[in-house]
Enzyme design. Structure first.
Site, mmCIF file in Angstrom:
data_model
loop_
_atom_site.group_PDB
_atom_site.id
_atom_site.type_symbol
_atom_site.label_atom_id
_atom_site.label_comp_id
_atom_site.label_asym_id
_atom_site.label_seq_id
_atom_site.Cartn_x
_atom_site.Cartn_y
_atom_site.Cartn_z
ATOM 1 C CG HIS A 1 32.078 33.281 43.531
ATOM 2 N ND1 HIS A 1 32.183 33.909 44.748
ATOM 3 C CD2 HIS A 1 33.349 33.080 43.088
ATOM 4 C CE1 HIS A 1 33.465 34.086 45.027
ATOM 5 N NE2 HIS A 1 34.195 33.594 44.030
ATOM 6 C CD GLU B 1 36.336 29.574 43.797
ATOM 7 O OE1 GLU B 1 37.426 30.045 43.480
ATOM 8 O OE2 GLU B 1 35.302 30.253 43.875
HETATM 9 C C1 PEP Z 1 37.356 33.644 44.096
HETATM 10 O O1 PEP Z 1 36.791 34.688 44.356
HETATM 11 O O2 PEP Z 1 36.811 32.777 43.420
HETATM 12 C C2 PEP Z 1 38.704 33.443 44.599
HETATM 13 C C3 PEP Z 1 39.288 32.301 44.390
HETATM 14 O O3 PEP Z 1 39.246 34.504 45.274
HETATM 15 P P1 PEP Z 1 40.714 34.616 45.881
HETATM 16 O O4 PEP Z 1 41.680 34.107 44.840
HETATM 17 O O5 PEP Z 1 40.890 36.059 46.171
HETATM 18 O O6 PEP Z 1 40.756 33.761 47.096
#
Ligand code: PEP
Length: 255
Positions: free
Chosen positions: A89, A159
């Site tokens: 992450h 992400e």
């Molecule tokens: C995450 O922490 O993986 C994430 C997607 O956070 P958020 O949805 O708050 O952007």
């Protein structure tokens, strides 16, 4: 009906034991918990294991045992009947300075212990500005998955770092292109067809309908919104879109 789209909730370091009872009651009443992977703060995992069928851990260490105060190993996680682990992450990469090599060790040890890996990759704002998104994704996939031979237990979470917790998202076209690119890279280097790729970064009840219909998207990873009431609507929207897609592919095509 079991969903083919994944819904992953990353609670991060939020909620107390008191909040969790309320949370559990609400989500169990409103959504089919079989379709959701909850990744609570580690000390609360046993609460969720009792009620929710799929539970993930937010991080693991890259050794199975030893003098590593405060860490949790993949073997320990598996012994608690946890089935998933988030690895790499961006908050771990940024705040705890995890390197691609460490992430690679974590991935491999999780797989050895039969933990399904949710591997997070994505570009920074600056990398996006400099049009380096694909380069970053390719490098992370190569370094984080080096030496991996079995891919059935791997899910990739795209992400974009700048989208996490910022209420900003890429355009739907940009997400679609990154998903396609990740699948292509997985095919090119690892000969894997159709690795599941989910999207994470400011998913909310406002944007989930649009995100859910992105071609080739296999689900979402929800952070901030996963501890709020709106998570129920997010999950319901994903399940509805998934059901419609499944029904439409079952209809025999007429010429
Ligand atoms: C995450 O922490 O993986 C994430 C997607 O956070 P958020 O949805 O708050 O952007």
């Amino acid at each position: 009906m079991t969903s083919s789209k994944l819904i992953v909730a990353n609670h991060k370091m939020n909620m107390t034991s008191m909040d969790i009872n309320q949370y559990l009651k609400k989500i169990k009443k409103e959504i089919n918990v079989e379709n959701v992977i909850i990744c609570p703060t580690s000390i609360y995992i046993p609460y969720f294991l009792k009620h929710i069928f799929k539970v993930g851990i937010q991080n693991v260490f890259y050794e199975n045992k030893g003098a590593y105060t405060g860490e949790i190993s993949p073997r320990q996680a598996k012994s608690m009947e946890i089935d998933y682990a988030i690895v790499g992450h961006s908050e771990r990469r940024n705040y705890f300075l995890e390197t691609n090599q460490e992430i690679n060790k974590k991935v491999r040890l999780c797989l050895k212990n039969n933990l399904e890996v949710i591997l997070c990759i994505g570009e920074t704002k600056e990398e996006k500005r400099n049009r380096k998104t694909e380069q970053v994704l390719e490098q992370e996939l190569l370094e984080n998955l080096e030496g991996v031979k079995e891919f059935e237990n791997i899910i990739i979470a795209y992400e974009p770092i700048w989208a996490i917790g910022s209420k900003k998202t890429p355009t739907m076209k940009e997400i679609e292109l990154s998903i396609r690119f990740i699948k292509q890279i997985m095919k090119k280097y690892y000969h894997v067809d159709n690795i599941p790729v989910i999207y994470g970064g400011s998913v909310s009840e406002e944007n989930v309908q649009e995100i859910a219909t992105i071609p080739k998207l296999d689900g979402v990873l929800v952070g901030g919104a996963s501890i709020k009431e709106e998570f129920i609507n997010i999950a319901k929207t994903i399940l509805k879109v998934d059901k419609n897609e499944q029904n439409s592919t079952n209809i025999p095509k007429t010429r």
